[in-house]
Design a protein around this motif. Structure first.
Motif, short mmCIF file in Angstrom:
data_model
loop_
_atom_site.label_atom_id
_atom_site.label_comp_id
_atom_site.label_asym_id
_atom_site.label_seq_id
_atom_site.Cartn_x
_atom_site.Cartn_y
_atom_site.Cartn_z
N THR A 104 29.41 -11.63 -75.27
CA THR A 104 29.71 -13.07 -75.24
C THR A 104 28.64 -13.82 -74.46
O THR A 104 28.15 -13.33 -73.44
CB THR A 104 31.08 -13.31 -74.56
OG1 THR A 104 32.07 -12.56 -75.24
CG2 THR A 104 31.45 -14.78 -74.56
N ALA A 105 28.32 -15.01 -74.93
CA ALA A 105 27.51 -15.95 -74.16
C ALA A 105 28.34 -17.20 -73.93
O ALA A 105 28.83 -17.80 -74.89
CB ALA A 105 26.23 -16.30 -74.90
N ASP A 151 30.15 -23.66 -74.39
CA ASP A 151 29.82 -23.28 -75.76
C ASP A 151 29.88 -21.76 -75.78
O ASP A 151 29.22 -21.10 -74.97
CB ASP A 151 28.42 -23.76 -76.14
CG ASP A 151 28.38 -25.24 -76.45
OD1 ASP A 151 29.43 -25.80 -76.82
OD2 ASP A 151 27.31 -25.85 -76.30
N CYS A 152 30.66 -21.20 -76.67
CA CYS A 152 30.92 -19.75 -76.68
C CYS A 152 30.36 -19.12 -77.95
O CYS A 152 30.65 -19.58 -79.05
CB CYS A 152 32.43 -19.52 -76.59
SG CYS A 152 32.90 -17.78 -76.64
N ARG A 153 29.56 -18.10 -77.78
CA ARG A 153 29.06 -17.32 -78.92
C ARG A 153 29.45 -15.87 -78.68
O ARG A 153 29.24 -15.33 -77.59
CB ARG A 153 27.55 -17.46 -79.01
CG ARG A 153 26.96 -16.68 -80.18
CD ARG A 153 25.48 -16.97 -80.34
NE ARG A 153 24.89 -16.01 -81.25
CZ ARG A 153 23.58 -15.81 -81.35
NH1 ARG A 153 22.73 -16.50 -80.62
NH2 ARG A 153 23.12 -14.91 -82.20
N ILE A 154 30.01 -15.23 -79.70
CA ILE A 154 30.43 -13.84 -79.59
C ILE A 154 29.75 -13.01 -80.67
O ILE A 154 29.72 -13.39 -81.84
CB ILE A 154 31.97 -13.71 -79.68
CG1 ILE A 154 32.61 -14.34 -78.45
CG2 ILE A 154 32.40 -12.25 -79.83
CD1 ILE A 154 34.11 -14.27 -78.38
N GLU A 155 29.19 -11.88 -80.26
CA GLU A 155 28.56 -10.93 -81.19
C GLU A 155 29.42 -9.67 -81.25
O GLU A 155 29.80 -9.11 -80.21
CB GLU A 155 27.16 -10.56 -80.71
CG GLU A 155 26.17 -11.72 -80.73
CD GLU A 155 25.83 -12.19 -82.13
OE1 GLU A 155 25.86 -11.37 -83.07
OE2 GLU A 155 25.55 -13.39 -82.29
N LYS A 189 37.38 -16.20 -76.15
CA LYS A 189 37.13 -17.54 -76.70
C LYS A 189 38.02 -18.57 -76.02
O LYS A 189 37.57 -19.68 -75.70
CB LYS A 189 37.40 -17.55 -78.21
CG LYS A 189 36.30 -16.93 -79.03
CD LYS A 189 36.63 -17.01 -80.51
CE LYS A 189 35.58 -16.28 -81.33
NZ LYS A 189 35.92 -16.20 -82.76
N ARG A 200 22.82 -27.38 -72.67
CA ARG A 200 22.37 -27.39 -74.06
C ARG A 200 21.87 -28.77 -74.47
O ARG A 200 20.99 -28.91 -75.30
CB ARG A 200 23.51 -26.94 -74.96
CG ARG A 200 23.11 -26.83 -76.41
CD ARG A 200 24.02 -25.91 -77.15
NE ARG A 200 23.79 -24.55 -76.71
CZ ARG A 200 24.26 -23.50 -77.36
NH1 ARG A 200 24.97 -23.63 -78.44
NH2 ARG A 200 24.02 -22.28 -76.92
N LYS A 255 27.59 -26.83 -71.65
CA LYS A 255 27.28 -27.85 -72.65
C LYS A 255 26.23 -28.81 -72.16
O LYS A 255 25.34 -29.21 -72.91
CB LYS A 255 28.56 -28.57 -73.05
CG LYS A 255 29.50 -27.66 -73.84
CD LYS A 255 30.76 -28.35 -74.28
CE LYS A 255 31.63 -27.35 -75.05
NZ LYS A 255 32.91 -27.94 -75.47
N VAL A 262 26.04 -14.33 -69.81
CA VAL A 262 26.06 -13.45 -70.97
C VAL A 262 26.61 -12.11 -70.51
O VAL A 262 26.12 -11.53 -69.54
CB VAL A 262 24.65 -13.30 -71.57
CG1 VAL A 262 24.67 -12.39 -72.79
CG2 VAL A 262 24.05 -14.66 -71.92
N LEU A 292 20.99 -12.89 -76.82
CA LEU A 292 21.77 -14.07 -76.49
C LEU A 292 21.14 -14.91 -75.36
O LEU A 292 21.61 -15.98 -75.05
CB LEU A 292 23.20 -13.68 -76.11
CG LEU A 292 24.06 -13.21 -77.30
CD1 LEU A 292 25.38 -12.63 -76.80
CD2 LEU A 292 24.31 -14.35 -78.27
#
Length: 198
Positions: A188-189, A174-178, A165, A196, A193, A143, A42
């Motif tokens: 989570t990352a 901006d949220c990314r979940i694995e 979230k 990015r 924004k 992260v 991440l």
């Protein structure tokens, strides 16, 4: 009120298990490194120009994991509230490791913050503050991993991904979940924004 006496919690594990994954309350080196792989995935592909702060760094195991992969961030800084952990991490990594309370002390600015496991026995309020502090001190993102499930344990801190979230939305990240790499765990990352868009 804290879930556990953190000092006793970690000192007892260190006394029994030494400088191992179990010495920082992970089940095994193998599961610890699965978590590290997901955290690493991440982060940006190239770490060489980045400052990376490891909040709750323990023995500096994440840095050692990166070194075994032939990777080094431009600058690595470890933070931990436990003096024995800091001493071990300094010796093992050769990096700057500071005794610092992430919940209450001023945090250094860095490109990225990361955290593996250090929130697992905090209260909900402490975890929320920990995440907000690390995210605020990061130029680009934070992260981190958490235990997944209903928050019913007297010792450990569990979350559902949807709760994180919602926090990401509140922070306008901006949220990314694995998920799916280990039972009962997710990573989570939170990425800023504006970072990015650059």
């Amino acid at each position: 009120m804290p879930r556990v006496d953190h000092d006793a919690f970690y000192r007892s594990a260190l006394a029994v298990h030494g400088e191992t994954a179990k010495g920082v309350h992970w089940n095994s080196t193998e599961t610890q490194e699965v978590r590290f792989r997901v955290l690493r995935d991440l982060l940006p592909d190239d770490l060489s120009g980045l400052t990376l702060v490891d909040a709750g760094c323990g023995f500096g195991d994440f840095y050692c994991y990166l070194e075994r992969r032939g990777e080094r961030p431009g600058r690595y800084l470890g933070l931990d509230a436990m003096e024995p952990m800091v001493e071990i991490a300094r010796r093992r990594t050769g990096c700057e490791i500071r005794i610092l309370d992430v919940l209450n002390d001023s945090l250094p600015i860095a490109d990225y913050y990361l955290c593996s496991g250090a929130m697992n026995n905090l209260t909900r309020e402490e975890s929320d503050r920990f995440i907000r502090h690390c995210y605020a001190a990061s130029k680009t993102g934070f992260v981190f991993n958490l235990l997944k499930g209903w928050n019913t344990s007297p010792i450990y801190n569990f979350y559902l991904p949807r709760e994180i979230k919602r926090l990401g939305q509140e922070l306008e990240a901006d949220c990314r979940i694995e998920e799916g790499y280990l039972a009962g765990d997710f990573t989570t990352a939170f990425i800023k924004k504006q970072a990015r868009e650059c």
